[in-house]
Design an enzyme around this catalytic site. Structure first.
Site, PDB file in Angstrom:
ATOM      1  N   LEU A 193      47.308  65.684  71.853  1.00 40.34           N
ATOM      2  CA  LEU A 193      46.047  64.933  71.873  1.00 40.34           C
ATOM      3  C   LEU A 193      45.214  65.266  70.640  1.00 40.34           C
ATOM      4  CD1 LEU A 193      45.229  65.119  75.686  1.00 40.34           C
ATOM      5  CD2 LEU A 193      46.566  63.439  74.411  1.00 40.34           C
ATOM      6  N   ASP A 240      45.278  60.159  63.311  1.00 37.86           N
ATOM      7  CA  ASP A 240      44.448  61.048  64.135  1.00 37.86           C
ATOM      8  C   ASP A 240      43.073  61.251  63.513  1.00 37.86           C
ATOM      9  OD1 ASP A 240      46.883  61.202  65.319  1.00 37.86           O
ATOM     10  OD2 ASP A 240      47.081  63.383  65.202  1.00 37.86           O
TER      11      ASP A 240
HETATM   12  P1  ADP Z   1      47.690  69.449  68.645  1.00 35.22           P
HETATM   13  O1  ADP Z   1      48.751  68.523  69.149  1.00 35.22           O
HETATM   14  O2  ADP Z   1      46.786  69.875  69.766  1.00 35.22           O
HETATM   15  O3  ADP Z   1      46.956  68.917  67.465  1.00 35.22           O
HETATM   16  P2  ADP Z   1      48.571  71.391  66.710  1.00 35.22           P
HETATM   17  O4  ADP Z   1      49.646  72.395  66.769  1.00 35.22           O
HETATM   18  O5  ADP Z   1      48.614  70.351  65.668  1.00 35.22           O
HETATM   19  O6  ADP Z   1      48.488  70.762  68.185  1.00 35.22           O
HETATM   20  O7  ADP Z   1      47.165  72.132  66.527  1.00 35.22           O
HETATM   21  C1  ADP Z   1      46.824  73.209  67.364  1.00 35.22           C
HETATM   22  C2  ADP Z   1      46.154  74.293  66.533  1.00 35.22           C
HETATM   23  O8  ADP Z   1      44.779  73.919  66.263  1.00 35.22           O
HETATM   24  C3  ADP Z   1      46.064  75.605  67.265  1.00 35.22           C
HETATM   25  O9  ADP Z   1      47.254  76.359  67.109  1.00 35.22           O
HETATM   26  C4  ADP Z   1      44.853  76.249  66.579  1.00 35.22           C
HETATM   27  O10 ADP Z   1      45.232  76.800  65.344  1.00 35.22           O
HETATM   28  C5  ADP Z   1      43.947  75.067  66.327  1.00 35.22           C
HETATM   29  N1  ADP Z   1      43.057  74.919  67.490  1.00 35.22           N
HETATM   30  C6  ADP Z   1      43.115  73.996  68.475  1.00 35.22           C
HETATM   31  N2  ADP Z   1      42.171  74.204  69.410  1.00 35.22           N
HETATM   32  C7  ADP Z   1      41.490  75.296  69.025  1.00 35.22           C
HETATM   33  C8  ADP Z   1      40.383  76.043  69.586  1.00 35.22           C
HETATM   34  N3  ADP Z   1      39.842  75.685  70.755  1.00 35.22           N
HETATM   35  N4  ADP Z   1      39.930  77.107  68.891  1.00 35.22           N
HETATM   36  C9  ADP Z   1      40.483  77.474  67.702  1.00 35.22           C
HETATM   37  N5  ADP Z   1      41.532  76.823  67.141  1.00 35.22           N
HETATM   38  C10 ADP Z   1      42.034  75.760  67.783  1.00 35.22           C
END
Ligand code: ADP
Ligand code: MG
Length: 390
Positions: A135, A182
């Site tokens: 998401l 996105d």
């Molecule tokens: P997504 O499909 O949710 O975009 P990604 O792997 O591309 O998955 O991104 C996830 C990354 O974004 C996490 O590993 C972290 O580094 C960062 N991230 C997402 N949510 C948070 C949060 N609540 N606090 C800090 N970093 C976050």
């Protein structure tokens, strides 16, 4: 299911961020920013073929509270992770000990690279966008950070430009190859609307969402193991198809042309091309269906998209198929399909309100029986993109 309303949920995040800011920095935040997650309604794998996508921003948010600093330092506290990291705007380096902070670093690096003069800041970040479910928590983090920089540095950056800079941060600083969808919809999304984005011209049109049915996202909880290698392979197959057909991108091929020239392509390339070419047409047909209020037609297109991704593009897998099939079997489900790159992640469903309770009881049950996995279900609405919270 939580009985909290969407407004409550965002309000709770805003309170948590401001509270944590005061505790961490012993002063008031100057700005609070919210950036939503997103879901793609239809148009899968069309972005890198310069085609069309139809995503909406959803009411799960990343919230940032921030205030300027005078010393050119950026200090970030990630409340959900219980960690902090800081960097100097004059020398932005990758932080391998706190990889999550590379999103904030990358955004600062991209904004400065485009010539924007940034002010340092203290910031906290918290979120209810699930991490790694598809998401786009990553793009929400980027856009919230970019907008916080705009406010503390008194910049005005156009929404498309902001999206491109955040994409650059993810591609070139974090090192994750992703399209523009996105960042684009999280930057420019509108309440109760999806965005039809032309991934070649980067123009968009806001398309009113049907107000009646619920937008339901079902997370298979299957993590996308194969996705990187297979994603790159699909991109190559599409490039091969475009080359054989003598076009710059598959965007330039109509379903009729592909039928007429099918014998010129090897079987696997033909299947990949057929998905892209028919999917592009389905996006345009879905827009027409939404504009005409023809929900059954929209649902048929969503279902056909899933079948095409399953049979021609071969990126679904048993979990996504089980989740879509669980929905297809129920009355009141207008349409259901996988969303995102595939091999795991989520399905997106349009469900009549009267059928929602049955859906929430039966789909997880059928999915669990088929896969042994415990799914997560999110009932969402289409919301506006990144904005300052008063
Ligand atoms: P997504 O499909 O949710 O975009 P990604 O792997 O591309 O998955 O991104 C996830 C990354 O974004 C996490 O590993 C972290 O580094 C960062 N991230 C997402 N949510 C948070 C949060 N609540 N606090 C800090 N970093 C976050
Ligand atoms: Mg991501």
């Amino acid at each position: 299911m939580s009985s909290r309303t969407p407004a409550d949920r965002l309000g709770d995040l805003v309170e948590a961020a401001r509270h944590a800011f005061r505790r961490s920095y012993l002063r008031e935040p100057a700005h609070t920013v919210a950036a939503p997650g997103r879901v793609n309604l239809i148009g899968e794998h069309t972005d890198y073929n310069e085609g069309y996508v139809l995503p909406a921003a959803i009411d799960r948010h990343v919230v940032v509270a921030a205030a300027p600093r005078t010393d050119g330092t950026v200090h970030v506290t990630a409340i959900d992770l219980g960690e902090s990291s800081s960097f100097d705007l004059q020398a932005i380096n990758v932080d391998t000990a706190h990889p999550w902070s590379n999103y904030q670093r990358g955004v600062a690096w991209a904004l400065q690279g485009a010539g924007h003069i940034l002010t340092g800041m203290d910031m906290v970040v918290t979120s209810d966008v699930p991490i790694g479910s598809g998401l786009s928590s990553s793009a929400a983090i980027e856009l919230a950070t970019a907008h916080a920089f705009e406010l503390v540095s008194r910049l005005e950056i156009d929404g498309v430009q902001r999206a491109l800079l955040c994409q650059q941060a993810e591609n070139d600083f974090v090192g994750m190859r992703c399209g523009i969808m996105d960042q684009y919809v999280i930057s420019l999304g509108q309440e109760h609307h999806a965005l039809l984005i032309d991934c070649r011209s980067l123009e968009y049109r806001a398309i009113p969402m049907a107000q009646g049915p619920a937008l339901v996202i079902c997370d298979t909880k299957k993590r996308r193991g194969l996705v990187d290698s297979e994603y790159n392979r699909r991109r190559q197959e599409c490039e091969r198809g475009a080359e054989a057909l003598g076009v710059r991108a598959l965007r330039d091929v109509t379903p009729e042309t592909l039928d007429a020239r099918a014998s010129e392509l090897e079987p696997v390339t033909l299947k990949r091309c057929r998905h892209i070419v028919t999917e592009n047409q389905r996006v345009l047909d879905a827009v027409a269906a939404l504009e005409a209020g023809d929900l059954p037609a929209l649902g048929e297109l969503m279902n056909a998209s899933h079948v095409s991704l399953r049979d021609d593009y071969e990126v679904t897998g048993p979990e996504l198929d089980a989740m879509a099939e669980a929905a297809w079997g129920l009355d009141g489900v207008i349409g259901a399909r996988m969303t995102g790159a595939g091999f795991g992640g989520c399905t997106v469903n349009l469900v009549e309100q009267e059928a929602l309770d049955t859906f929430l009881a039966r789909v997880p049950e059928a999915y669990r029986a088929a896969t042994g996995l415990d799914p997560e279900i999110y009932v969402c609405r289409a919301v506006r993109g990144v904005h300052r919270v008063k």
